[in-house]
Structure formats: C-alpha cells, structure tokens
Design an enzyme around this catalytic site. Structure first.
Site, PDB file in Angstrom:
ATOM      1  N   GLU A 245       0.876  -1.186   0.000  1.00 11.33           N
ATOM      2  CA  GLU A 245       0.000   0.000   0.000  1.00 11.33           C
ATOM      3  C   GLU A 245       0.903   1.223   0.000  1.00 11.33           C
ATOM      4  O   GLU A 245       1.516   1.534   1.016  1.00 11.33           O
ATOM      5  CB  GLU A 245      -0.874   0.033   1.261  1.00 11.33           C
ATOM      6  CG  GLU A 245      -1.826  -1.130   1.422  1.00 11.33           C
ATOM      7  CD  GLU A 245      -3.118  -0.938   0.654  1.00 11.33           C
ATOM      8  OE1 GLU A 245      -3.280   0.116   0.011  1.00 11.33           O
ATOM      9  OE2 GLU A 245      -3.955  -1.857   0.679  1.00 11.33           O
TER      10      GLU A 245
HETATM   11  P1  NAD Z   1       8.402   4.951   4.418  1.00 11.68           P
HETATM   12  O1  NAD Z   1       8.394   4.091   3.199  1.00 11.68           O
HETATM   13  O2  NAD Z   1       9.536   5.866   4.624  1.00 11.68           O
HETATM   14  O3  NAD Z   1       8.326   4.055   5.737  1.00 11.68           O
HETATM   15  C1  NAD Z   1       7.261   3.168   5.969  1.00 11.68           C
HETATM   16  C2  NAD Z   1       7.723   2.076   6.919  1.00 11.68           C
HETATM   17  O4  NAD Z   1       8.692   1.269   6.263  1.00 11.68           O
HETATM   18  C3  NAD Z   1       8.388   2.604   8.189  1.00 11.68           C
HETATM   19  O5  NAD Z   1       7.935   1.821   9.265  1.00 11.68           O
HETATM   20  C4  NAD Z   1       9.858   2.371   7.909  1.00 11.68           C
HETATM   21  O6  NAD Z   1      10.636   2.212   9.074  1.00 11.68           O
HETATM   22  C5  NAD Z   1       9.816   1.084   7.106  1.00 11.68           C
HETATM   23  N1  NAD Z   1      10.990   0.834   6.264  1.00 11.68           N
HETATM   24  C6  NAD Z   1      11.856   1.733   5.730  1.00 11.68           C
HETATM   25  N2  NAD Z   1      12.793   1.091   4.988  1.00 11.68           N
HETATM   26  C7  NAD Z   1      12.509  -0.235   5.056  1.00 11.68           C
HETATM   27  C8  NAD Z   1      13.088  -1.410   4.479  1.00 11.68           C
HETATM   28  N3  NAD Z   1      14.145  -1.352   3.684  1.00 11.68           N
HETATM   29  N4  NAD Z   1      12.513  -2.611   4.750  1.00 11.68           N
HETATM   30  C9  NAD Z   1      11.421  -2.691   5.530  1.00 11.68           C
HETATM   31  N5  NAD Z   1      10.830  -1.619   6.106  1.00 11.68           N
HETATM   32  C10 NAD Z   1      11.365  -0.401   5.862  1.00 11.68           C
HETATM   33  O7  NAD Z   1       7.014   5.729   4.381  1.00 11.68           O
HETATM   34  P2  NAD Z   1       6.463   6.823   5.399  1.00 11.68           P
HETATM   35  O8  NAD Z   1       7.154   8.110   5.131  1.00 11.68           O
HETATM   36  O9  NAD Z   1       6.473   6.271   6.771  1.00 11.68           O
HETATM   37  O10 NAD Z   1       4.944   6.942   4.964  1.00 11.68           O
HETATM   38  C11 NAD Z   1       4.466   7.870   4.050  1.00 11.68           C
HETATM   39  C12 NAD Z   1       4.067   7.168   2.781  1.00 11.68           C
HETATM   40  O11 NAD Z   1       3.075   6.187   3.065  1.00 11.68           O
HETATM   41  C13 NAD Z   1       3.428   8.101   1.763  1.00 11.68           C
HETATM   42  O12 NAD Z   1       3.945   7.798   0.491  1.00 11.68           O
HETATM   43  C14 NAD Z   1       1.960   7.733   1.835  1.00 11.68           C
HETATM   44  O13 NAD Z   1       1.234   8.021   0.676  1.00 11.68           O
HETATM   45  C15 NAD Z   1       2.025   6.278   2.113  1.00 11.68           C
HETATM   46  N6  NAD Z   1       0.776   5.780   2.683  1.00 11.68           N
HETATM   47  C16 NAD Z   1       0.019   4.929   1.936  1.00 11.68           C
HETATM   48  C17 NAD Z   1      -1.186   4.467   2.437  1.00 11.68           C
HETATM   49  C18 NAD Z   1      -2.028   3.497   1.655  1.00 11.68           C
HETATM   50  O14 NAD Z   1      -2.921   2.919   2.242  1.00 11.68           O
HETATM   51  N7  NAD Z   1      -1.784   3.279   0.385  1.00 11.68           N
HETATM   52  C19 NAD Z   1      -1.605   4.867   3.707  1.00 11.68           C
HETATM   53  C20 NAD Z   1      -0.813   5.738   4.430  1.00 11.68           C
HETATM   54  C21 NAD Z   1       0.380   6.186   3.915  1.00 11.68           C
END
Ligand code: NAD
Length: 504
Positions: A245
């Site tokens: 997502e």
């Molecule tokens: P992010 O990708 O930076 O981090 C998300 C999660 O992934 C965090 O818990 C982070 O620690 C973890 N992570 C980072 N690198 C990783 C790796 N290599 N392996 C495994 N886990 C890892 O995203 P963010 O800044 O926390 O969230 C914002 C984004 O989320 C925006 O793009 C937003 O649109 C999206 N979002 C999507 C939905 C949806 O339902 N489609 C809902 C909410 C937010």
C-alpha cells in the site's frame, strides 16, 4: 526535555528509539530498539501463539476483538492525546481516525466467519458425486510495517483484518510514531493476555528489513513506493507474499454541473487536513472550463481561511516527518519557476514545521507538483476543456490510489474511467469509512487490498476440499477408464461445451 535539531526527527540513543513532538521537539517517550535476533525470536513466538489464536475459531476471536474495540473507545482521550503529541495532528482529527478504525475492527471481527468460514460450492455435472467445499485458512504470522501519517487507521487496516482471519501479527510501527504503535499492542495484550498474538518490534528501516527476512508468512506494508519496491525485492528471496500500500497523487474532478460550494469545501479539506499528509488526499484538481473561475474563487476563499498550528483544535498540525518539508518546498519552487502562479500562499508558506496552505494554478502537467506525491497542504488547479480531458489528465501519473469526482449527472461514469483503486463521487475520502469497500491501489500505489471481504481474504489461503459422496458407475480418475466411458465423456463435452462456435 530533549530537543532534536529538526523537531520530530526520531533519534537513536543507547539502544533506544527516542520519539519527539514534530511541533516542539519535546521528547514524547522512548522504546527499546529490537535487534535482528530479537525480530526473529518475535516471529517464532508469534508462530506458537498463532496456533492458539487460530484454534479459538471465529467466535472466540470475535469476542476478543470486540472487547479490544471497546477498550480502545474507552481510552479514546488517552490515545488521541498521544497521537497529538507524537504525530502532531489535532485531537479531533485523531478522534475521527479512531472512529473509522474501530468501525473496521468491528466489521472485520463480525464478518470473518461468514466471509472465510467453510461453505459448500456447486460441484458441476461431471462431479455430481462430489461434495465441494471452500474455506479460507489463516496464513500463520503476518508482519505489518506501517507509516506515521495515520498511525492507527493505516496499520490497523492490515492488523484488524489479519487478526480476524486467524493470524498472529508482528507489527513494526513507523519510527516517527512508535509509541502510538506500542499503545495498540499494549491494549490488545490487556484483552488477550494468554499468548503474544499481536506483538511489536521497534526501530527504523533496518528493523522493517529484518522483519521481511524473519520467516513471516506475509508482509503487509504501507508506506512510500520506494520502500515498497525494496520490500518486494527482499521478500522475493523467500517467496514471501507481500501486500503493498503505497503513495498517491489523487485527482479531484469538477464537472460543469457540480455543486461548486461542496466541491471547493471538500477539495480544501481533502488536500489540507492532516497537513496534506493523507495518502488518499487530493493533490490535483481538474475543473471544467465552464465553472473554472467561480470554482477557483470559492476554493481560494476557503483555503485562505485554513490555519495550521500546535493547538489541539488547529485546522491541522505540523509536518510530522521534517524531511518532507524539503520535498514540499522543491515542488512549490519548481512549479513557480515553470510559470505556475500561487493564488494562495507561496514559497514562503514552507518555512517551518507548520506549512501554510498553498494553491497553485497554471502548473505544467509534467512538473513535480503534478506528477510526484507532495504530501503537504498544496493543491494544483487546472482548467480542462471537457471531462474527457479531465479523465485523461487524471490518469496520466504513475500512481492510482484514490480519486474524487464532483458531478451531478456523470459521477459514476467518470468514477469508473479513473485509473484508481477507489473513487468518491460528490464527496472525498468517503470510501475509507465504508468497511465493506476494499482499499488499495494500482501502479506505483501498490497492489493487494485491505478492508472489506477482499481485505479479510488477503490474509488467508483458500483451501479447497472435494469429498466423494459415492463412487460413480464409471470411473473417470482412474487407469480403469473404459472406451465406453471415454465415448460418453466426449459426447457430454460436445453437448455441454461444443455449441456456439463461429460457422465456417
Ligand atoms: P516509508 O516508506 O519511509 O516508511 C514506511 C515504513 O517502512 C516505516 O515503518 C519504515 O521504518 C519502514 N521501512 C523503511 N525502509 C525499510 C526497508 N528497507 N525494509 C522494511 N521496512 C522499511 O514511508 P512513510 O514516510 O512512513 O509513509 C508515508 C508514505 O506512506 C506516503 O507515500 C503515503 O502516501 C504512504 N501511505 C500509503 C497508504 C495506503 O494505504 N496506500 C496509507 C498511508 C500512507
């Protein structure tokens, strides 16, 4: 009080993850970082717990999940206050997030038996002696990796549905909101003290990566597209299935016959509430030329009245992830440099943690502000000749998460033509509050679905059972099949499936 350089940036000190307020930089609390060995141990413990949880059956799980739902509601003030301090959002917004979350938890707990439980399916003429049944069994242990923008609603879209389907869950909350994640885990443990069915691991990206490699049966990831790709690549090593997502660049279409007051009000709320940090929030608006001027006047008047702040009742709070300020600034600066006009706010709006509302017009379609996820309180507004052009432009990004259409006559038709997982007609974000509607994207927004029946099945594997009730006089699945039987099968095949071919 620990004050970080950029308020809200998580810091790692002496094995602890220190969480701070994005508004003030004040420490909100700290949790011990989970090292990779402990991540593997958490998954192994969850596996033992998953057997007990699955064995409770739908009824036992439903009772416990509904008790958890009630406990969350009883402690509403506690969790909304924590969300305000850790994520920065106003408490009323936190309350709305909780309301939709418990609605989903309730739905998943109550519907799981009907959607996933064993049911008879027709066996067909060739198998009339077979009783066919289908059931959806839990996967085992689901790893959930969450973001910070909706620190309860977003991960719970996976957690609630995975638990209701009979899985244990190991949750890695965002490093920006670990305490909100821990609160969910701790309250669950109060209603399910017997086994660690829902547990947490804490840390940054490397902790999430350790979870992906720790032998879970599925990873449910919500976050940025860039991280989603890394997780999918890592999961490929062990053929671990993934639910992805990711972000969006959601369009809102305004038709010539739309209710302009409603459309303008909804566009501003969708684009700017939660500081624009909503994956399904409006970022681009396409307006029929016949109503462009009056719509823009209403939109700007509404947007100008929106004021962010630290107060619990501000319109929205600070940018939760300080590094996002650089992205917002780059998009606004680039749009203005390429001929765009700021009709509300401007480059100066992106100066501190509280970003002011920005409305941009005449921004080229290929610029970052139109193509990339901004995740700030900004909107681009473009005039279109007709709704065909609106749909074409709406569909011209790599994302496809949500969308909105304001139109009196053509809402459904236009909604169907938009390349997105969900579209709201004459409202915004409303699909997220309908538990029966699946939620997820296409393209760079990811794949797989949370919510609804699909969201329950996402955390299961279908199990097909064919029970022979009596032997047929002629044996089909056997070396003993006779020529007479073969002839009969050919006659049946011709009769059943051989008609309707084009004439030669
Ligand atoms: P992010 O990708 O930076 O981090 C998300 C999660 O992934 C965090 O818990 C982070 O620690 C973890 N992570 C980072 N690198 C990783 C790796 N290599 N392996 C495994 N886990 C890892 O995203 P963010 O800044 O926390 O969230 C914002 C984004 O989320 C925006 O793009 C937003 O649109 C999206 N979002 C999507 C939905 C949806 O339902 N489609 C809902 C909410 C937010």
């Amino acid at each position: 009080m620990t004050v970080t350089e950029r308020p809200g940036t998580p810091t790692f000190t002496d094995g602890f993850l220190v969480s701070s307020s994005p508004a003030t930089g004040a420490e909100v609390g700290r949790v011990a970082v989970t090292d990779p060995d402990d991540v593997r141990a958490a998954v192994a413990t969850a596996r033992a717990a998953s057997t007990w949880w699955a064995g409770l059956g739908f009824g036992g799980r439903r009772a416990r999940l509904l008790a958890w739902r009630a406990l969350i509601v009883q402690r509403l003030d506690e969790i909304t206050d924590l969300m305000h301090r850790e994520n920065g959002k106003p408490t009323d917004d936190a309350m709305l997030e909780l309301l939709i979350t418990v609605h989903h938890l309730d739905w998943a707990a109550k519907k799981a038996a009907k959607v996933l439980g064993p049911r008879r399916v027709p066996s067909g003429m060739l198998s009339s002696n077979i009783a066919a049944s289908l059931e959806y069994q839990p996967l085992g242990v689901v790893g959930v990796i969450g973001p910070w923008n909706y620190p309860v609603f977003t991960p719970m879209g996976s957690i609630a549905y995975a638990l209701a389907a009979g899985n244990a869950v190991v949750f890695k909350p965002s490093e920006y909101t670990p305490l909100v994640g821990k609160w969910l885990i701790d309250t669950f443990a109060e209603v399910v003290p017997e086994y660690p069915v829902f547990t947490g691991i804490f840390g940054g990206g490397e902790t999430g990566a350790a979870l992906t490699a720790a032998g879970v049966d599925k990873i449910a990831f919500t976050g940025s597209t860039a991280t989603g790709k890394k997780i999918m690549a890592a999961a490929a090593n062990t053929l671990t299935p993934v639910l992805i997502e990711c972000g969006g660049k959601d369009p809102l279409l305004v038709d010539a016959d739309a209710d302009l007051d409603a459309a303008a009000e909804a566009a501003v709320w969708s684009g700017m509430s939660n500081g624009g940090q909503t994956c399904i929030g409006t970022e681009r608006i396409y307006v029929h030329e016949a109503v462009y001027e009056p719509f823009l006047a209403k939109l700007t008047a509404t947007a100008k009245a929106v004021t962010p702040g630290e107060a619990v009742d501000a319109a929205y709070g600070p940018a939760t992830m300080p590094s996002q300020l650089d992205v917002i600034r780059r998009h606004v600066d680039d749009a203005l440099a390429r001929g765009g006009t700021a009709v509300v706010g401007g480059a100066e709006s992106v100066s501190g943690p509280f970003v002011g509302p920005v409305v941009l017009t005449d921004v080229p379609e290929d610029s970052a502000a139109v193509q990339e996820e901004t995740f700030g309180p900004t909107l681009t507004v473009s005039k279109v000749r007709d709704m065909d052009e609106a749909v074409e432009r709406a569909n011209a990004t790599s994302y496809g998460l949500g969308a909105s259409v304001f139109s009196k006559r053509r809402g459904i038709e236009l909604a169907r033509r938009i390349r997105s997982g969900m579209t709201a007609v004459n409202s915004v974000l409303s699909f997220a509050g309908v538990a029966a509607l699946p939620f997820g994207g296409v393209g760079d927004s990811g794949f797989g679905r949370i919510h609804g029946e699909d969201g329950l099945r996402e955390f299961t594997r279908p199990k097909s059972i064919a029970r022979q009730r009596y032997p047929l006089p002629m044996s089909i699945y056997s070396f003993g099949r006779t020529d007479k039987t073969n002839a009969l099968l050919i006659r049946s095949m011709r009769l059943l499936y051989g008609r309707g071919a084009p004439k030669r």
